[in-house]
Every structure is written in structure tokens, then in C-alpha cells.
Design an enzyme around this catalytic site. Sequence first.
Site, PDB file in Angstrom:
ATOM      1  N   GLU A 174      37.975  35.147  51.087  1.00 55.14           N
ATOM      2  CA  GLU A 174      39.358  34.845  51.977  1.00 55.14           C
ATOM      3  C   GLU A 174      39.290  33.387  52.125  1.00 55.14           C
ATOM      4  O   GLU A 174      39.599  33.147  53.303  1.00 55.14           O
ATOM      5  CB  GLU A 174      39.405  35.551  52.969  1.00 55.14           C
ATOM      6  N   GLU A 285      36.948  46.011  47.177  1.00 57.18           N
ATOM      7  CA  GLU A 285      37.130  46.633  48.463  1.00 57.18           C
ATOM      8  C   GLU A 285      38.230  47.614  48.626  1.00 57.18           C
ATOM      9  O   GLU A 285      39.220  47.726  49.355  1.00 57.18           O
ATOM     10  CB  GLU A 285      37.437  45.863  49.519  1.00 57.18           C
TER      11      GLU A 285
END
Length: 804
Positions: A174, A285
Site C-alpha cells: 500500500e 487478500e
Amino acid sequence: MAAMFVVEPSPAVADPMPLKTLAAAARDGDGIKIGSAIRSTVIDPDSDGDETYEQRAAAEFSLIASENDLIWEVTEPTEPTREGGEWVHNYAWDRAEEVVDFAERNGQTVIGHHLVWHSSVPGWWDRIPGPDGKPIPNPQAYTPQVVREFLQDRVEDTVNRFEGRIGYWSVVNEVLAENGSWRPSIWQRAYPNPVPDSYGYIADSFRWAHAADANAKLYINEYGVEGNTAKARALYDLVKRLRDDDVPIHGVGFQTHRKLTDGLAGFADMLRRFADLGVEVYITEMDVRIHDTAASGVELLQQAEVYGRAVRACLDVVACKFINLWGFTDAHSWIGTVFHIGWGRATVLTDTLAAKPAYHRIAAELADWTAPLQNMAGWWRLDDWATPDDADVVASDVSGHGRPAAVAAAALGHEGRMPGYTAFRGNGVTTQATTTGPVLQTSQPFTVSAWVSLTDTTRDQVVVSQDAATRTAFSLGFDFASQKWYFSMADAYAQGPGFYRVLSTTAPQPGAWTHVTGVWNRTWGRLVLYVNGRLNAAVAPPTSFLPWASTGALRIGAAMNGRHLAGSISDVRAYQRVLPDAEVLDATKLGHFGLDGQTGDTSFFLRDGSPRPEVTHWLGTPGQIPTALRLTGGTTNPERIEAVAIDVRPQVLRTDRSYSVSAWVNLDADGDGAIDSAGDMVAVGQDGIHRSAFRLGVRGGKWAFAVPSADANVMTMQVVSGDTAAAGWTHLVGVYDAEARQIRLYVNNVAQTPLADVTSWASASNLHLGQALDGPRWVGGIDDVRLYQTPLSLNEINLIPDRS
Ligand code: XIL
């Protein structure tokens, strides 16, 4: 009332074929891995571990990710001390060891999540109030030099510790903000050279991790990059730069935390774009959250559809090596606990480990997958992302055949067919995109198509061609002498002209995006040319004609001998077969909303269609994926927008040019066989500022296609049906024919009396399904909406398939 139905999860019996077995056999035996994040707290072998959870995790998965047990705040809970010029770290590896031990006991590969992440800074770090008042790690707590030392130690010590035991590392997580800029973090701030370029800490982390374990696969991980977003484009640029600089990055992880309305229509394309940079791609994920109050089974079915799409996208792209779920049971999922309040049930098993439709759907996709688009030989969307200074980049082949085209002279990334999309732009001199080998066998039947917009009509230009040994085997392009589109094939006997060609009957309109298709129909013995999806001309070469066998590259925007195109090209497709008329027409759609449990667009543009508000009602058979959108008037207040209209941004059609809108509609919203609202209602519309440029629906109790003559309070021109609108599925097509200055309406493929002297205007705002800017909302069913930038004839309308 429509029948309410509930899909019950199946009982918690052991399922015969675990997901890992299906995954290992998938992709024609090449196999992928399937995994889940697990938590040390739930697998504790000594004490309070949940045995059913452990058994299931061991049985189903070939891959295990540490959900939280390897993040920095967990592995280094106390501040390091300094001794003899070195940091002495107080690591706590016990939780991570439990997860890695578990995986080793069960023969599973481990994913380490994450080495470097802005959000897992240990508690000993001094905190200050962040922008929203919540405490964040104080960037000034340590000197930049110390922060970089911490970073190096964190990466090296962690990877070293588990060397040979962890197969994949999420190295940096991220690092980008939603708009594609760098996300601020302590790491980013400690690399001020040059400010604010965060590239350095990312490159360093990969290099240190690689030095610590040369066999681990290292990837960059991100969310919100499964579709064509600003962040996805920035990530692409970043990965390309890392590859160009020989940084040891082996993969890109797509987190794939989704909700139902996100769709996942263009996911495979996205995976391929990254794969073309030479990296592997992973789903890292995955979960699909639904409302935690959702009572009906429809959301479970739609959830299954989203999971299914992800599995198929991964299998479709050879570089996709694993699918990892972010938890496998609702009993232990991050959704709805601290994060995403109001949401829940995001995983594939209930909290008592019963299989939900999503589980069965994943199993079915793994078992049933077959190689995609076998009938396509190549498909270059040409809206790949090019960094401005790129001289040579790659145009992905999204057909599944892996035939990317090298693009010369920065031809990608220019203005596309729609706002927000890009296209190939030829400069007429040096630009082209070239595959490394042949795509089509020119002796066999084939079809080639493209969208083109010409800017120069003063010389011959080529849109697509393929090389034979010494000459061009076929080409599709613009012929200067006749001022027409042409499709031409070389004759191996080279008698007569040496080639045969078909010219269009219509002349290209410079600056207008036009769809052109060339077909070698060997059985019929014709070279055929389609313009805007319509059969335009066909020519029969003599029976002696022997097409030159093509051994060389397919070229976009040029031929072997030059003839570079000046103008734009988009969406080039090649097929090793004759495309029937219906499929040629189909390829010219500018939007297609199948509305089979999903609100998105499956045309080239893959737009998200967002329901308003976020409650979607569907029609369908209980236990099946819904088959159409259902709009209700609202139970208490018919004026209230409580059901749904779908907004599509930006505009889909140029309403100042000819276009057609096709939709299946039904006036029965509750399934009792009677009309629920007979007033004025809009099924499809596209907005200007004050008015909608068109409204397809019902007016005064009749089917209607209405076009206000200006974006103002003016008279509306309209065609209404002869008959009164009745219940039951009805196919409506509204056509605006700019040349004939006509609007037409077809009801169940029967032409109604057209209206003459109509002009329209450019509307550049949203397309809506189920309402318009200036018209009442639809009450009833809507299905299979298609939009075309051409005025369809009745023959062409007959080619539109029935609703599915
Ligand atoms: C989440 C965990 O699942 C939660 O248990 C924890 O409280 C917060 O982090 N993207 C990521 C994951 O990369 O590490 C996050 O995991 C979910 C979002």
C-alpha cells in the site's frame, strides 16, 4: 409480491474435493495455488486452538498467509537498544513461528505479509495527532538515518530468520494513495532524496530482501488496483520502473478486497497488463463483503459470482500463480470487526464452516476452467498505460494467447474513444505496434477488426497488416486514390495485380471513430468489408487466388513498406475464423449491461455501474444468479428513490451523432403478471445539463423513444408505439439517425411510425438505467441494455440476441 427466497449454506459436511486439489489440477494440469490468511491465535497447537479451523485450513489450502503475525508491530514489540554502534533488536517471533510451523506441518507454502507497511509501526514509536485527530507515528521520532537503519534491519532480519521457509514475501504494501501519489509514511519521509520521491525505500527493501533469501518470490502489494484506477496506473509505472532498474521484484499482488457492486469485469485485462511487464501476478487478500444485515440469498449468489470472476481471471492469465483468501470463515474475518462496520459475511464459509455459494463457485471454476477465447487469435485494446517518456512499450494481447505488440515512437496513451480511455495514435511516420511472430494463418479463413479515426486523407494508410516473407500478406486500411476503406490480400501466384482487395462504398469521415472489419471468407470465396458493424462490400478473387502464407509479424498502424497511419486506433481484434454478422455487430457496442446479478458493463469499456443508493433488486429464479434488474416504486412513498437506478459515468454515447439503444423491459415489478405502473417511465437515458438527450421507456401508457430538441425547456420529439404497453418482456430499440434526421422505435423488432425532422445535441453526462434527469423512474424489470454509435436497421436489430 415476488417470491422471496433464501439460499441456505450447505451443511458442514466434509466436501469431497478440497480446493487445493482442484487448484493443483486446474489450468489444464499446470495448477495454481490456493490459500488463506490464518491467525496464530486460532491455531495455537498447545491450548485453545480451534481444531475444526485448523483441520479445514490444512485440508483446503496449499498456501498460508500470516494475517497479522509477521507485521512489524508484532515482531518487534519493544524498542531496540544501541550497543557498540549496532542496534540490538528485541524480536518476538513466536507468533510468526506458529503460522510457519503450521504450514510446514501441512506441506503448505507460506506468504509473509508484509515487510514494509505504513500501518504497522510498533507502539514504542512516539505518536502525534494525525490529520483526522487520531495518533500517527511521529516522523520526527528518529532521524532519517536511524529510520533507514531500522528499515534495513527489519527487512534483512525478518527474511533471514525465515530463509527457505517463506515462499513469497509481500515486501512493500500500500505505498500509493488513491490518486496515484505516494502515500505518506515514516519510510517515505526518511528518504528525502529527492523529496518527495519514495522510490528509494521501495527499491532498497526489495534488494535487501533478495540478498537475504534469493529463492523467495518478492512482490509489491496493493488494493484498489483490480480495475483501471489512477492508483493502478501509478502502480504500473512504479513496477515498470523497478523492472527497468533491475530491482529484484518478481510479482504484483492484487489484494482484491471487494464488495458486490465493484464487479470485476476487467480484472483479467488488468492482470495481463502487469504480466506483460515480466512479473508474476497474484490475488493476495480476496474477500467480498456484503451487508451484515442481508437476509436474502441473492447477495450470497452475487458474492459467489464475484469470487468466480476472480478465479477465472487468475486462471485466464498464465502469469497468475495463486489466489489467496483473506480468511476462509466468517468466524475469523477482519470485515465488520474494526474495519468495514455494517458489512460482513465476506468469506467463503459461514462461521460454523458451512460452505457458502462462493465456496462451491470457486470449486466449480477451478474444475471447469477451459482456456479462454480460443476462437480469438489476438486482441490488443491499445489503451495500455504508457509513461510519457516511453519510446518503446508493450501493447498487451488480452486474448489469452500471449502475443503482445511492441509499440514504437510513444504511440500509446493518447486521447481515446471516450473520456478516461486512451488509444494508439499514429504520427504517420514512425509509429506502429508489432508482434514478434505471425498471429493469423492467412491461407485459412480469418477476420480482423479495429476502431479507427483518421486525421489525414491525403495518402494511403494501414490500420492492421501482417507480413509474408517479402511483402504484406493482408492489410486493412485507407486507400487514397478512391478515398475509401479497403481490405486487401496478396496472391501467391502474383499474376494480374498481385493482390485482390475490396473497397468500401462509403468514404471515411476524418476525425470520426469508425469500426472497420476485414474478413477472408474462404468458403464463400470473398474478401468482405464491414463498416460500423454493417456488411459494406464483398469482392470475389478468381478461383486461382492463393493467399500468400504469412510468416511475419502482425503490425498495427503500418505495413512492411510503411504506409504509417496518421490518426488513432483502438481495440484491434484478430480471429482465425469467419465472424458471423451478429458477432461483427456485437464488437461495435459501446456499452453492454447484461444485468445478470452484476451492474457493470462488459463491453470494451468495462465501466462500473453504480446502483443508487447501494441496494440492488433483482429478478430471477430462486437459487440461481439473478437474470435482470428489478425496480420498485418504493413501498411507502412512490417518489422516494429507495430502489435502484444505475449510474454510469462518464457518458456512453455521442448523442449528437447517430446512435441506437437496445433494452429488454418488463412492466411487472412484483411478478404477479400485471403492470405495476402505467405512467411515464424511463428505462434508459443519458443526461445533458438540464435535460436527458434521450429517454427510452413508456409515455402515456405506450412504449416511447423521446428526444428533446435542445438541452433546455423545449418540446420533446417522440415516437410512441401503436399499441399500449403491456406486461411481459418486451424488446425496445430507440434509434437516432442523424443523417436521415429521424428517430425510430422498434418494439419486439417491429418498426413503429418514425418521426422526421429531428435533431439532437451532445450530452456529456451520465447514462442511467432506470431513470433520467427529467423523467420518472422505471418500475419493473430491465435487462440486457446495449448501446451502439450507429443507427441500426431492422436487419441489424434482428441480430441482437434474445435476453439471456
Ligand atoms: C488486516 C487484518 O486482516 C486485520 O486483522 C488487522 O487488524 C488489520 O489488517 N490490507 C492488507 C492487510 O494488506 O494486511 C490487512 O489486514 C487488510 C487490508
